[in-house]
Structures are given as structure tokens and as C-alpha cells.
Write a protein that holds these residues in place. Structure first.
Motif, PDB file in Angstrom:
ATOM      1  N   SER A 317       0.825  -1.206   0.000  1.00  0.00           N
ATOM      2  CA  SER A 317       0.000   0.000   0.000  1.00  0.00           C
ATOM      3  C   SER A 317       0.861   1.260   0.000  1.00  0.00           C
ATOM      4  O   SER A 317       0.546   2.234  -0.701  1.00  0.00           O
ATOM      5  N   SER A 318       1.940   1.265   0.761  1.00  0.00           N
ATOM      6  CA  SER A 318       2.821   2.438   0.810  1.00  0.00           C
ATOM      7  C   SER A 318       3.473   2.687  -0.547  1.00  0.00           C
ATOM      8  O   SER A 318       3.584   3.832  -0.995  1.00  0.00           O
ATOM      9  N   PHE A 319       3.885   1.622  -1.218  1.00  0.00           N
ATOM     10  CA  PHE A 319       4.492   1.775  -2.542  1.00  0.00           C
ATOM     11  C   PHE A 319       3.494   2.355  -3.546  1.00  0.00           C
ATOM     12  O   PHE A 319       3.826   3.256  -4.330  1.00  0.00           O
ATOM     13  N   LEU A 320       2.250   1.853  -3.509  1.00  0.00           N
ATOM     14  CA  LEU A 320       1.231   2.357  -4.431  1.00  0.00           C
ATOM     15  C   LEU A 320       0.890   3.806  -4.141  1.00  0.00           C
ATOM     16  O   LEU A 320       0.648   4.587  -5.068  1.00  0.00           O
ATOM     17  N   ARG A 321       0.888   4.181  -2.878  1.00  0.00           N
ATOM     18  CA  ARG A 321       0.610   5.580  -2.546  1.00  0.00           C
ATOM     19  C   ARG A 321       1.716   6.495  -3.048  1.00  0.00           C
ATOM     20  O   ARG A 321       1.435   7.588  -3.559  1.00  0.00           O
ATOM     21  N   MET A 322       2.965   6.075  -2.916  1.00  0.00           N
ATOM     22  CA  MET A 322       4.063   6.906  -3.423  1.00  0.00           C
ATOM     23  C   MET A 322       3.965   7.062  -4.936  1.00  0.00           C
ATOM     24  O   MET A 322       4.284   8.128  -5.485  1.00  0.00           O
ATOM     25  N   LEU A 323       3.513   6.019  -5.633  1.00  0.00           N
ATOM     26  CA  LEU A 323       3.288   6.142  -7.070  1.00  0.00           C
ATOM     27  C   LEU A 323       2.215   7.182  -7.374  1.00  0.00           C
ATOM     28  O   LEU A 323       2.327   7.936  -8.352  1.00  0.00           O
ATOM     29  N   ARG A 324       1.176   7.223  -6.540  1.00  0.00           N
ATOM     30  CA  ARG A 324       0.118   8.202  -6.775  1.00  0.00           C
ATOM     31  C   ARG A 324       0.626   9.628  -6.584  1.00  0.00           C
ATOM     32  O   ARG A 324       0.295  10.528  -7.374  1.00  0.00           O
ATOM     33  N   PRO A 481      -8.948  21.869   8.582  1.00  0.00           N
ATOM     34  CA  PRO A 481      -7.964  22.250   7.554  1.00  0.00           C
ATOM     35  C   PRO A 481      -7.853  21.190   6.464  1.00  0.00           C
ATOM     36  O   PRO A 481      -7.706  19.994   6.740  1.00  0.00           O
ATOM     37  N   TYR A 482      -7.903  21.639   5.223  1.00  0.00           N
ATOM     38  CA  TYR A 482      -7.950  20.735   4.076  1.00  0.00           C
ATOM     39  C   TYR A 482      -6.659  19.939   3.914  1.00  0.00           C
ATOM     40  O   TYR A 482      -6.692  18.788   3.471  1.00  0.00           O
ATOM     41  N   MET A 483      -5.522  20.527   4.282  1.00  0.00           N
ATOM     42  CA  MET A 483      -4.230  19.882   4.062  1.00  0.00           C
ATOM     43  C   MET A 483      -3.733  19.100   5.271  1.00  0.00           C
ATOM     44  O   MET A 483      -2.586  18.653   5.270  1.00  0.00           O
ATOM     45  N   SER A 484      -4.525  18.995   6.317  1.00  0.00           N
ATOM     46  CA  SER A 484      -4.079  18.190   7.455  1.00  0.00           C
ATOM     47  C   SER A 484      -4.006  16.717   7.012  1.00  0.00           C
ATOM     48  O   SER A 484      -4.804  16.279   6.163  1.00  0.00           O
ATOM     49  N   PRO A 485      -3.013  15.951   7.483  1.00  0.00           N
ATOM     50  CA  PRO A 485      -2.089  16.240   8.595  1.00  0.00           C
ATOM     51  C   PRO A 485      -0.769  16.870   8.172  1.00  0.00           C
ATOM     52  O   PRO A 485       0.192  16.840   8.927  1.00  0.00           O
ATOM     53  N   GLN A 494       0.807  11.156  10.147  1.00  0.00           N
ATOM     54  CA  GLN A 494       1.729  10.705   9.108  1.00  0.00           C
ATOM     55  C   GLN A 494       1.752   9.186   8.968  1.00  0.00           C
ATOM     56  O   GLN A 494       2.300   8.666   7.997  1.00  0.00           O
ATOM     57  N   LYS A 495       1.162   8.486   9.927  1.00  0.00           N
ATOM     58  CA  LYS A 495       1.114   7.027   9.831  1.00  0.00           C
ATOM     59  C   LYS A 495       0.156   6.538   8.752  1.00  0.00           C
ATOM     60  O   LYS A 495       0.210   5.366   8.361  1.00  0.00           O
ATOM     61  N   ASP A 496      -0.703   7.430   8.280  1.00  0.00           N
ATOM     62  CA  ASP A 496      -1.674   7.036   7.255  1.00  0.00           C
ATOM     63  C   ASP A 496      -1.872   8.185   6.275  1.00  0.00           C
ATOM     64  O   ASP A 496      -2.993   8.612   6.024  1.00  0.00           O
ATOM     65  N   SER A 497      -0.780   8.701   5.734  1.00  0.00           N
ATOM     66  CA  SER A 497      -0.855   9.790   4.763  1.00  0.00           C
ATOM     67  C   SER A 497      -0.134   9.387   3.485  1.00  0.00           C
ATOM     68  O   SER A 497      -0.734   8.793   2.583  1.00  0.00           O
ATOM     69  N   GLN A 506      -1.514   2.024  14.038  1.00  0.00           N
ATOM     70  CA  GLN A 506      -2.381   3.211  13.957  1.00  0.00           C
ATOM     71  C   GLN A 506      -3.344   3.183  15.142  1.00  0.00           C
ATOM     72  O   GLN A 506      -4.420   2.603  15.083  1.00  0.00           O
ATOM     73  N   LEU A 507      -2.920   3.832  16.212  1.00  0.00           N
ATOM     74  CA  LEU A 507      -3.646   3.731  17.468  1.00  0.00           C
ATOM     75  C   LEU A 507      -4.768   4.755  17.592  1.00  0.00           C
ATOM     76  O   LEU A 507      -5.709   4.537  18.341  1.00  0.00           O
TER      77      LEU A 507
END
Length: 531
Positions: A317-324, A481-485, A494-497, A506-507
Motif C-alpha cells: 500500500s505504501s508503494f502504491l501511494r508513493m506512485l500516486r 484544515p484541508y491539508m491536514s495532517p 503521518q502514519k496514514d498519509s 495506527q492507534l
């Protein structure tokens, strides 16, 4: 069914003695005790429409009806009406004949409504024409009894709908395939099937003076921020329009800022996405007649996340997000960088590449900006044509148009081959984004950035990107805020961005969206097997 009047006089002569006083003098919208007056008003208001079925049941020996059954053909389920409604009326008639074989039972309208209510599950009381027409035109069956200035509506909605099918706009490799339908009740049931918690609350209202569209607000009590819920209610109650036909109407009325290309309200047709967002403390807005459900508040990162990110392993999932995220920069800046470098900054290119591009552009009559503009406009036209054409020929037209027009333009010396490659990579990158609305926003911003690049080079691109970032940081979605976090910077978020850490790490839920019941789980890590 056999009843007798409370006296031996006719209905008209005995109205004052046996029926409640008509409240129409104080409330012109209230129902009248005279059933004939009510039926005449209903027929006149509806223009004697042929799809409005009115069944009048008179007392034996009387011409005037004592009971009227009304429903809309096509909206009401005929099976429910025949098996439940008519059986209830027949049961009441049969029981009355056994208990009063000598026809001595008096005419009791309240008892009739009570008996019918016991035979049906969904019952709603009606005391005015507004409620009557809304129930009747929503698919319910309405019962009116002579002598009473009120009636009841039984839930018999059962029109034909598309049913639960596979999603077409948000495809995934791994995950549920079901998508919302156009029925509000079906959609709420699909969400409740995933969240079986009594704190999942649903509020309904009608918006639209003419359409009277049903709107649903779903949230998890105890997790959601009550201030945001109240803000959603306030904005929806402010809407004063004649009709709501799709959730896009609602989106434009309740969004925080209009003058922005970026969507500040998230929409999806996937029930699993809605369930996940509700667990984050967000609010779902469902509109009857559309499969797209709105989610508020919406953050920028929400439009770059796909539901599949949470079904795959964290590293995938992290790799695919970086591609996006990389695709965002390519789709937004690739044509602008090409225009700026080939026009103003030749020294940034290797010598052999510079000579190759110069040889290609030797016969091109247009500057790089006009060349890029022509290609981008042509591709946008082809993409829109492929969407609007029938599915059988839409893809063929897109492929043929792209290949034939691009090759012919290069051979004719109108467009360079390098520009075709840049535009193709840009178009492919824009398809990577999961959200169609966010993809359109970057497609629109591509053109002013190309103009800045053609006028001022890299300096113009830097100015345009700076303005874009400042604009994003100024946006809010229902006060969040639209750009949070990212802005403000929240380390826990940042654990899920950009990356997605494992679920057990992710607690907490998003802090700015949710301030109640922040913890998702305890901090105990998963137990490892001992060997």
C-alpha cells in the motif's frame, strides 16, 4: 365488512353528531372528517392521474365510502398490498361478521385504523395533506376512514431499482465488489451490514419544494464531533430549492468554498469506503436517487487513498501511494516543465538530447507552449468523447483517435514526437488518481501552469506552484484544515498519509476530525508465535 352507522340517518345529515369538528378553518392543510371531501381534494390536486389508485370500500347498503385505500402504481409493491393490506382488510371484515352476525356493530373508524395498524409493520400517522401526498408519492399505501380527520400510511415501497451491482468508477484488485444503488433504503442497509453498532445513527429529511427528495445523515454517535454534525444539519436546512436530483446538488450548496478547483466534499459509491470513513468520525450524506454518497469533512489525502490500500499489506500500500503522489506531480507539471526547459532553459538538457529535440522542432511552426496547448486540448476532447460515446465504440474511438491523430500530426510537422510522449505520460499519470474529481482539478490547473511556463519559464512554474500550495492551505472542509495532517503538521497523522503503516500501529483516529473516542485500539502489539 358490515358496519352500521351510529344512527339511522344518512352520512350528510349526521355529520355534526358523529364526526369530529373540521379543523380546516384553522389549518387549511388539515384533513377533513368527510372522506368524500378528502378524496375530491386528492383527485383535484393530483389532476386525476391515472397511476394514482384509489379504492373506495362502502358500507353495505350505503353509497358513500367508509374506507379508502390509496397508493401509487409503480412505486408501491403490489405483492405487499395484496398479501398484507388486502388480507388485513379481509381479516377485519371476517372477524367483525363473527362477532356481530346481526350487523349491530357500530361504525368505529378508530378501531378500523387500529386493526389495520396491527397488521402492518411500518405505520405512520397522517393528519394533513402535506404528509399524505409525501407518503402517497413515496410508495406508501394511505388509509382514510370516514368520520376521522386523520389517516395512516403503511410502508409498501417497492419500486424497481438497479439493485446491488459491481462498482464501475472505483475498481479494485482486492476488496468488496458491491456498490451503492439508487435506493436510499438499500444504501443504508448496506452500511448497517458492515457496521452493526447501535451507535450508528441515521437522520432523515426532505429537501426540494417540488421533488421532496429524501436525504439521510449517518454518523457514529460517540465518535463523531457533534459540532460538525450540527453544522451539517444547519447547512442542509438552509437549502431552499425546487428540486434535488443528485448528490452533486447538495455538494454545491453545502461546500465551504466555491471558487476553488479542488473538491472539499468526498463522494464514493463503495459501502466499504463509507464504513471506513464513519469509523474515522466523519459524516455520510445519502441522497435518494443516486449511488454516490457524500462524506464530510474531506481532506486532501482522502482523495489520494484507495480502499484497496487497507486490504493489501502495508508495504504494498505504501508503494502504491508513493506512485500516486509521483503521478500528481507528473500530471500537473510535466507539460509545463517541457515548455519551460525547451523555451528558456536549454542548458538544463544534455547536449545530445538538446540536439535531438532541436532537430525535431526544426520544422515545427509553433512555439512549445502552443504545441503543448494543442496536444492537451486534443487529448481532452478525445477523452470526453470516449466517455460520452457508447461503450462498444467509445474505447475504439479513443484509441484510433490518439494513434491516428498523433502519428499524422508528427508526420505533418505540426507536433514534435517528444511532445506526444510528454502528453501521453501526463494523461496516463492522471488516470492513476483514485478520485475522478481530484483528477479533473489537476487537469484544469495544467493549463495556467503551461501559460506561466511559456511566459516566465521555471520562475513562472515556481510562482504558480507557490500560489497553489497557499490556496490549498487556506481551504477548509466543515472547519477542518484541508491539508491536514501536513498543514498543520500532525505527527500521528503521518502514519496514514503518504505511507500506510500496519493497522496495529495506527492507534488513534484523525485528531482534527475526531475529538471523542480518539483511540482505535490498545497499544498492545500483535502477539508473535513462539517456536
Amino acid at each position: 365488512m358490515r358496519y352500521r352507522r351510529r344512527s339511522g340517518h344518512s352520512i350528510k345529515n349526521n355529520t355534526k353528531d358523529t364526526r369530529p369538528a373540521n379543523t380546516s378553518s384553522t389549518d387549511p392543510d388539515a384533513l377533513s372528517p368527510d372522506i368524500r371531501s378528502n378524496l375530491n381534494h386528492i383527485r383535484k390536486t393530483l389532476g386525476n392521474s391515472s397511476d394514482i389508485v384509489i379504492r373506495e370500500i362502502p358500507i353495505e347498503g350505503e353509497e358513500e365510502p367508509y374506507l379508502a385505500i390509496l397508493y401509487t402504481d409503480g412505486l408501491a409493491d403490489q405483492n405487499i398490498i395484496l398479501e398484507s393490506i388486502m388480507k388485513a382488510v379481509a381479516h377485519i371484515a371476517k372477524s367483525s361478521e363473527k362477532s356481530h352476525p346481526d350487523n349491530s356493530q357500530p361504525f368505529d373508524g378508530k378501531k378500523i385504523l387500529g386493526d389495520i395498524s396491527l397488521m402492518n409493520k411500518e405505520i405512520q400517522s397522517i393528519n394533513n395533506y402535506k404528509k399524505l401526498f409525501h407518503s402517497l408519492l413515496s410508495g406508501d399505501t394511505v388509509f382514510l376512514v370516514d368520520g376521522l380527520d386523520r389517516g395512516i400510511a403503511a410502508g409498501t415501497r417497492g419500486w424497481k431499482d438497479r439493485g446491488v451491482t459491481e462498482t464501475s468508477a472505483e475498481n479494485v484488485v482486492r476488496g468488496p465488489r458491491e456498490a451503492f444503488s439508487e435506493s436510499l433504503r438499500t444504501n443504508t442497509a448496506m452500511i448497517r451490514r458492515k457496521i452493526k453498532d447501535p451507535n450508528l445513527w441515521l437522520e432523515t429529511m426532505q429537501i426540494g419544494r417540488i421533488t421532496q427528495t429524501d436525504i439521510g445523515i449517518m454518523y457514529i454517535n460517540g465518535i463523531v464531533n457533534e459540532k460538525i454534525v450540527q453544522e451539517v444539519r444547519t447547512r442542509l436546512e438552509r437549502i431552499d430549492v425546487d428540486g434535488i436530483l443528485e448528490s452533486g446538488y447538495i455538494e454545491e450548496f453545502i461546500q465551504d468554498k466555491t471558487l476553488t478547483p479542488f473538491p472539499t466534499i468526498y463522494n464514493t459509491e463503495r459501502p466499504d469506503v463509507i464504513a471506513a470513513e464513519l469509523l474515522e468520525g466523519k459524516i455520510a450524506i445519502l441522497v435518494d436517487g443516486t449511488p454516490f454518497v457524500l462524506i464530510v469533512p474531506a481532506l486532501f489525502v482522502s482523495f489520494l487513498h484507495a480502499s484497496e490500500d487497507y486490504y493489501q499489506r502495508a508495504d504494498i500500500s505504501s508503494f502504491l501511494r508513493m506512485l500516486r503522489y509521483l503521478s500528481i506531480f507528473i500530471s500537473l507539471l510535466a507539460p509545463s516543465l517541457y515548455v519551460a526547459i525547451t523555451t528558456f532553459h536549454h542548458e538544463m538538457l544534455p547536449t545530445r538530447l538538446l540536439f535531438g529535440l532541436a532537430a525535431q522542432r526544426e520544422q515545427i511552426p509553433f512555439p512549445a507552449f502552443v504545441e503543448a496547448l494543442l496536444m492537451e486540448l486534443t487529448f481532452e476532447i478525445l477523452r470526453e468523447a470516449g466517455v460520452r460515446l457508447p461503450k462498444n465504440i467509445g474505447s475504439a474511438i479513443s484509441i484510433v483517435g490518439t494513434l491516428v491523430i498523433g502519428q499524422a500530426a508528427v508526420e505533418a510537422g505540426i507536433i514534435s514526437a517528444a511532445m506526444v510522449i510528454v502528453v501521453a505520460i501526463t494523461a496516463i499519470s492522471s488516470f492513476v488518481l483514485p478520485s475522478f474529481n481530484m483528477s479533473i482539478a489537476f487537469r484544469m490547473l495544467r493549463f495556467p501552469l503551461m501559460a506561466l511556463a511559456g511566459s516566465f519559464g521555471l520562475f513562472g512554474i515556481f510562482v504558480g506552484v507557490t500560489i497553489l500550495i497557499l490556496h490549498l492551505c487556506s481551504l477548509r472542509s466543515f472547519g477542518v484544515p484541508y491539508m491536514s495532517p501536513f498543514a498543520p503538521l500532525i505527527p500521528e497523522g503521518q502514519k496514514d498519509s503518504i505511507l500506510r503503516l500496519p493497522h496495529w500501529m495506527q492507534l488513534k483516529r484523525p485528531r482534527l476530525v475526531n475529538k471523542n473516542n480518539v483511540k482505535r485500539r490498545t497499544s498492545t502489539p500483535p502477539q508473535k508465535s513462539r517456536e
